[in-house]
Design a protein around this motif. Structure first.
Motif, PDB file in Angstrom:
ATOM      1  N   UNK A 167       0.821  -1.214   0.000  1.00  0.00           N
ATOM      2  CA  UNK A 167       0.000   0.000   0.000  1.00  0.00           C
ATOM      3  C   UNK A 167       0.854   1.262   0.000  1.00  0.00           C
ATOM      4  N   UNK A 168       2.101   1.131   0.411  1.00  0.00           N
ATOM      5  CA  UNK A 168       3.009   2.268   0.418  1.00  0.00           C
ATOM      6  C   UNK A 168       3.668   2.343  -0.948  1.00  0.00           C
ATOM      7  N   UNK A 169       3.387   3.392  -1.668  1.00  0.00           N
ATOM      8  CA  UNK A 169       3.890   3.571  -3.023  1.00  0.00           C
ATOM      9  C   UNK A 169       5.332   4.086  -2.987  1.00  0.00           C
ATOM     10  N   UNK A 170       6.069   3.815  -4.036  1.00  0.00           N
ATOM     11  CA  UNK A 170       7.448   4.294  -4.125  1.00  0.00           C
ATOM     12  C   UNK A 170       7.514   5.817  -4.046  1.00  0.00           C
ATOM     13  N   UNK A 171       6.574   6.507  -4.651  1.00  0.00           N
ATOM     14  CA  UNK A 171       6.603   7.967  -4.610  1.00  0.00           C
ATOM     15  C   UNK A 171       6.428   8.466  -3.174  1.00  0.00           C
ATOM     16  N   UNK A 172       5.639   7.745  -2.370  1.00  0.00           N
ATOM     17  CA  UNK A 172       5.479   8.106  -0.952  1.00  0.00           C
ATOM     18  C   UNK A 172       6.804   7.942  -0.219  1.00  0.00           C
ATOM     19  N   UNK A 173       7.485   6.826  -0.477  1.00  0.00           N
ATOM     20  CA  UNK A 173       8.790   6.596   0.148  1.00  0.00           C
ATOM     21  C   UNK A 173       9.782   7.676  -0.257  1.00  0.00           C
ATOM     22  N   UNK A 174       9.813   7.994  -1.555  1.00  0.00           N
ATOM     23  CA  UNK A 174      10.735   9.028  -2.030  1.00  0.00           C
ATOM     24  C   UNK A 174      10.429  10.376  -1.383  1.00  0.00           C
ATOM     25  N   UNK A 175       9.157  10.734  -1.310  1.00  0.00           N
ATOM     26  CA  UNK A 175       8.780  12.034  -0.760  1.00  0.00           C
ATOM     27  C   UNK A 175       9.074  12.128   0.740  1.00  0.00           C
ATOM     28  N   UNK A 176       8.942  11.028   1.446  1.00  0.00           N
ATOM     29  CA  UNK A 176       9.146  11.048   2.897  1.00  0.00           C
ATOM     30  C   UNK A 176      10.576  10.735   3.319  1.00  0.00           C
ATOM     31  N   UNK A 177      11.209   9.797   2.612  1.00  0.00           N
ATOM     32  CA  UNK A 177      12.510   9.305   3.079  1.00  0.00           C
ATOM     33  C   UNK A 177      13.653   9.522   2.090  1.00  0.00           C
ATOM     34  N   UNK A 178      13.331   9.896   0.868  1.00  0.00           N
ATOM     35  CA  UNK A 178      14.387  10.133  -0.108  1.00  0.00           C
ATOM     36  C   UNK A 178      14.951   8.874  -0.747  1.00  0.00           C
ATOM     37  N   UNK A 179      14.285   7.739  -0.563  1.00  0.00           N
ATOM     38  CA  UNK A 179      14.663   6.497  -1.233  1.00  0.00           C
ATOM     39  C   UNK A 179      13.419   5.649  -1.401  1.00  0.00           C
ATOM     40  N   UNK A 180      13.505   4.654  -2.288  1.00  0.00           N
ATOM     41  CA  UNK A 180      12.368   3.760  -2.511  1.00  0.00           C
ATOM     42  C   UNK A 180      12.884   2.363  -2.837  1.00  0.00           C
ATOM     43  N   UNK A 181      11.975   1.496  -3.193  1.00  0.00           N
ATOM     44  CA  UNK A 181      12.351   0.125  -3.543  1.00  0.00           C
ATOM     45  C   UNK A 181      13.334   0.103  -4.714  1.00  0.00           C
ATOM     46  N   UNK A 182      13.112   0.977  -5.697  1.00  0.00           N
ATOM     47  CA  UNK A 182      14.024   1.020  -6.843  1.00  0.00           C
ATOM     48  C   UNK A 182      15.422   1.438  -6.413  1.00  0.00           C
ATOM     49  N   UNK A 183      15.508   2.384  -5.479  1.00  0.00           N
ATOM     50  CA  UNK A 183      16.821   2.781  -4.954  1.00  0.00           C
ATOM     51  C   UNK A 183      17.518   1.577  -4.318  1.00  0.00           C
ATOM     52  N   UNK A 184      16.780   0.827  -3.498  1.00  0.00           N
ATOM     53  CA  UNK A 184      17.369  -0.354  -2.870  1.00  0.00           C
ATOM     54  C   UNK A 184      17.877  -1.335  -3.919  1.00  0.00           C
ATOM     55  N   UNK A 185      17.095  -1.531  -4.975  1.00  0.00           N
ATOM     56  CA  UNK A 185      17.538  -2.467  -6.014  1.00  0.00           C
ATOM     57  C   UNK A 185      18.776  -1.937  -6.726  1.00  0.00           C
ATOM     58  N   UNK A 186      18.854  -0.625  -6.919  1.00  0.00           N
ATOM     59  CA  UNK A 186      20.051  -0.039  -7.533  1.00  0.00           C
ATOM     60  C   UNK A 186      21.264  -0.201  -6.629  1.00  0.00           C
ATOM     61  N   UNK A 187      21.103   0.027  -5.335  1.00  0.00           N
ATOM     62  CA  UNK A 187      22.211  -0.127  -4.386  1.00  0.00           C
ATOM     63  C   UNK A 187      22.668  -1.586  -4.324  1.00  0.00           C
ATOM     64  N   UNK A 188      21.708  -2.503  -4.387  1.00  0.00           N
ATOM     65  CA  UNK A 188      22.024  -3.928  -4.388  1.00  0.00           C
ATOM     66  C   UNK A 188      22.854  -4.269  -5.625  1.00  0.00           C
ATOM     67  N   UNK A 189      22.422  -3.772  -6.777  1.00  0.00           N
ATOM     68  CA  UNK A 189      23.136  -4.028  -8.031  1.00  0.00           C
ATOM     69  C   UNK A 189      24.533  -3.401  -7.994  1.00  0.00           C
ATOM     70  N   UNK A 190      24.644  -2.195  -7.435  1.00  0.00           N
ATOM     71  CA  UNK A 190      25.951  -1.548  -7.299  1.00  0.00           C
ATOM     72  C   UNK A 190      26.903  -2.411  -6.467  1.00  0.00           C
ATOM     73  N   UNK A 191      26.386  -2.971  -5.364  1.00  0.00           N
ATOM     74  CA  UNK A 191      27.218  -3.826  -4.509  1.00  0.00           C
ATOM     75  C   UNK A 191      27.640  -5.082  -5.247  1.00  0.00           C
TER      76      UNK A 191
END
Length: 102
Positions: free
Chosen positions: A29-53
């Motif tokens: 129910x928590x949308x990525x845009x909500x995460x970005x607006x509140x915390x400055x990261x989202x599920x896509x960010x996590x996947x990018x950080x995972x791929x970077x590692x």
């Protein structure tokens, strides 16, 4: 404070990460845009950080593969099941706060 070994730190960080990913999978129910607006990261960010590692360790992981690891399913499937249209207000807030590397 208890002194932790490097191995303990890694293990605890990995456990916390797995718990965060599981929590985000449950909270569709928590949308990525909500995460970005509140915390400055989202599920896509996590996947990018995972791929970077992975890439830093010499492991070739595609964007789709890293997203599936975080979402627990192919990204397009998650979008079809869970993503809703963002309001104009949420989109405007995102543009105002958006990290410039996204």
């Amino acid at each position: 404070m208890t002194e932790l070994s490097d191995e303990q730190k890694r293990d605890f960080e990995a456990a916390a990460f797995r718990r965060l990913v599981a929590h985000l999978r449950e909270r569709t129910d928590v949308q990525n845009i909500d995460l970005m607006n509140l915390a400055g990261f989202c599920r896509n960010c996590l996947s990018n950080w995972y791929r970077d590692a992975a890439e830093a360790a010499g492991v070739d992981l595609s964007k789709d593969q890293s997203r599936e690891i975080i979402y627990g399913m192919p990204y397009a499937e998650w979008q079809a099941l869970n993503q809703t249209d963002a309001s104009d207000a949420k989109k405007a807030e995102f543009e105002a706060r958006r990290p410039r590397d996204h």
